[in-house]
Design an enzyme around this catalytic site. Structure first.
Site, mmCIF file in Angstrom:
data_model
loop_
_atom_site.group_PDB
_atom_site.id
_atom_site.type_symbol
_atom_site.label_atom_id
_atom_site.label_comp_id
_atom_site.label_asym_id
_atom_site.label_seq_id
_atom_site.Cartn_x
_atom_site.Cartn_y
_atom_site.Cartn_z
ATOM 1 N N HIS A 1 -134.533 -99.295 -24.807
ATOM 2 C CA HIS A 1 -134.617 -100.626 -25.461
ATOM 3 C C HIS A 1 -133.416 -101.450 -24.992
ATOM 4 C CE1 HIS A 1 -135.547 -103.150 -29.246
ATOM 5 N NE2 HIS A 1 -134.659 -103.823 -28.529
ATOM 6 N N HIS B 1 -131.979 -105.480 -23.590
ATOM 7 C CA HIS B 1 -132.136 -106.911 -23.290
ATOM 8 C C HIS B 1 -131.265 -107.252 -22.086
ATOM 9 C CE1 HIS B 1 -134.171 -107.787 -27.133
ATOM 10 N NE2 HIS B 1 -133.425 -106.771 -27.575
ATOM 11 N N LEU B 2 -131.894 -107.773 -21.045
ATOM 12 C CA LEU B 2 -131.130 -108.177 -19.848
ATOM 13 C C LEU B 2 -131.093 -109.689 -19.683
ATOM 14 C CD1 LEU B 2 -132.208 -105.565 -17.136
ATOM 15 C CD2 LEU B 2 -130.016 -105.695 -18.350
ATOM 16 N N ARG B 3 -131.948 -110.429 -20.448
ATOM 17 C CA ARG B 3 -132.023 -111.903 -20.317
ATOM 18 C C ARG B 3 -132.477 -112.298 -18.916
ATOM 19 N NH1 ARG B 3 -131.759 -111.335 -25.680
ATOM 20 N NH2 ARG B 3 -129.651 -111.162 -26.502
ATOM 21 N N LYS C 1 -144.396 -105.055 -26.856
ATOM 22 C CA LYS C 1 -143.458 -105.226 -27.972
ATOM 23 C C LYS C 1 -144.044 -106.139 -29.038
ATOM 24 C CE LYS C 1 -139.487 -105.019 -30.126
ATOM 25 N NZ LYS C 1 -138.138 -105.312 -29.687
ATOM 26 N N HIS D 1 -140.622 -104.099 -33.642
ATOM 27 C CA HIS D 1 -139.458 -104.568 -34.403
ATOM 28 C C HIS D 1 -139.895 -104.500 -35.860
ATOM 29 C CE1 HIS D 1 -135.726 -107.042 -34.995
ATOM 30 N NE2 HIS D 1 -136.299 -107.065 -36.181
ATOM 31 N N HIS E 1 -134.994 -99.371 -32.970
ATOM 32 C CA HIS E 1 -133.708 -99.543 -33.669
ATOM 33 C C HIS E 1 -133.797 -99.303 -35.183
ATOM 34 C CE1 HIS E 1 -135.593 -103.425 -34.058
ATOM 35 N NE2 HIS E 1 -135.170 -103.889 -32.914
ATOM 36 N N ASP F 1 -130.605 -101.335 -27.541
ATOM 37 C CA ASP F 1 -130.723 -102.721 -28.018
ATOM 38 C C ASP F 1 -129.492 -103.527 -27.615
ATOM 39 O OD1 ASP F 1 -132.001 -104.898 -29.115
ATOM 40 O OD2 ASP F 1 -131.485 -104.404 -31.189
ATOM 41 N N HIS G 1 -125.087 -111.950 -25.908
ATOM 42 C CA HIS G 1 -125.042 -113.386 -26.237
ATOM 43 C C HIS G 1 -123.644 -113.852 -25.882
ATOM 44 C CE1 HIS G 1 -128.785 -113.684 -28.616
ATOM 45 N NE2 HIS G 1 -128.476 -112.488 -29.090
ATOM 46 N N ALA H 1 -127.879 -112.969 -33.375
ATOM 47 C CA ALA H 1 -127.886 -111.521 -33.626
ATOM 48 C C ALA H 1 -127.881 -110.781 -32.304
ATOM 49 C CB ALA H 1 -129.141 -111.156 -34.416
#
Ligand code: DOR
Ligand code: ZN
Length: 347
Positions: free
Chosen positions: A14, A16-18, A100, A137, A175, A248, A252, A264
């Protein structure tokens, strides 16, 4: 005492790479240590089709350092307009690994998510039939439900009824942050598993709120009270194959975190393995780290474990928190576990 620990090259189920400059800044931190990662689709606009996923995969590969042995595993973002035939074809062709589910409004970039689970039942039925896992989620979004109760209420109101309706659907509860979630997954049989993040093994809600507000510990699902953290640590270190790592890690910019309404997400990719080694060491469970980070997830997703290894070493001096990452748009703070970490990745 073990001072050197060699584990199978791990996976992050899990991540996030954006996109754009953030993608370029953060991808090397994961590609350095991990063989694969399941890439979250909550871009703006989201990754909703097989062709979106394939193009995003190409951008991730372009952001990988030369020589890195890293494979991004792609996901689609489930919307009320998802085309089931496109989804099943993308899975069949190996473009995507999972889908997802974001309840609309649950978290970062979830506005295109699902409002009414009934409206996506035909897609979920097609996924169950084709064996495509659903990553969830697991939080309700109703404003009258207290934010600390949203995971437990989601299990009762959404997840359990869904799994009773569609027992063949394979589900990953992402998560997990509560003992309710742990208990649900433990008793749920082979069709359900859960990811646990690094940060939820370290922080409880006091870290966010006691003695000052610390936006860098704010993520969703929000960290709960200490009894829940202890349940997560017990599950992660138990050797139960239903539980595996999904960091996760969610970058940011500091400007977006340190704001009147901050985002978040916690950026853990650079020090995740060192932090996990410390937690498993504390629990006398270093021999189970390999299962948690490299084997249980691969087994659930039906892929072979990675070739290659990663070696961790115990260090006499505590390791400093990695430096902030600099992106062309500003700085990005790395997770501070707030306890001494006496492990480092050696190679
Ligand atoms: O803390 C979080 N950050 N939780 C999520 O579910 C999304 C993520 C993000 O994309 O920033
Ligand atoms: Zn996430």
């Amino acid at each position: 005492m073990t001072d050197r620990l060699t584990i199978t090259r791990p996976d992050d189920w899990h991540l996030h790479l954006r996109d754009g400059r953030m993608l370029d800044a953060v991808t090397p931190d994961t590609a350095m240590h991990f063989g694969r990662a399941l890439i979250m689709p909550n871009l703006v606009p989201p990754v909703v089709s097989g062709s979106d996923a394939s193009a995003y995969r190409d951008r991730i590969m372009a952001a990988c350092p030369d020589g890195a042995s890293f494979t991004p595993m792609m996901t689609l973002y489930l919307t009320e307009g998802t085309d089931a035939a496109d989804l099943v074809a993308a899975a069949r062709d190996g473009i995507i690994t999972a889908v997802k589910l974001y309840p609309a409004g649950a978290t970062t970039n979830s506005a295109s998510g699902v409002r009414d689970i009934d409206s996506v039942m035909p897609v979920l039925e097609a996924m169950a039939e084709a064996g495509v896992p659903l990553c969830v989620h697991g939080e309700v979004t109703d404003s009258e439900i207290d934010i600390f109760d949203r995971e437990a209420v989601f299990i009762d109101r959404v997840l359990d009824p869904l799994r009773r309706r569609l027992p063949a659907l394979r589900v990953v509860m992402e998560h997990v942050t509560t003992s309710d979630g742990i208990d649900y997954v433990r008793s749920g049989g082979e069709s359900i598993a859960a990811t646990l993040t690094t940060h939820h093994l370290f922080i409880n809600r006091n870290h966010i709120l006691a003695g000052g507000i610390r936006p860098h510990y704010y993520c969703l699902p929000v960290a709960k009270r200490e009894t829940h953290r202890l349940a997560l640590v017990a599950a992660a270190t138990s050797g139960d194959p239903s539980f595996f790592l999904g960091t996760d890690s969610a970058p940011h910019l500091d400007t977006a975190k340190l704001a009147p309404c901050g985002c978040a997400g916690i950026y853990t990719a650079p020090n995740t393995l060192a932090c996990l080694a410390q937690i498993f060491d504390n629990e006398g469970a270093l021999d189970r780290l390999d299962g948690f980070v490299a084997r249980h997830g691969a087994a659930f997703y039906g892929v072979a474990v990675n070739d290659g290894t990663v070696t961790l070493v115990r260090t006499a001096a505590p390791q400093p928190v990695p430096d902030d990452r600099m992106t062309p748009e500003g700085s990005l703070t790395v997770f501070d576990p707030m306890v001494p970490i006496h492990w480092a990745v050696a190679g």
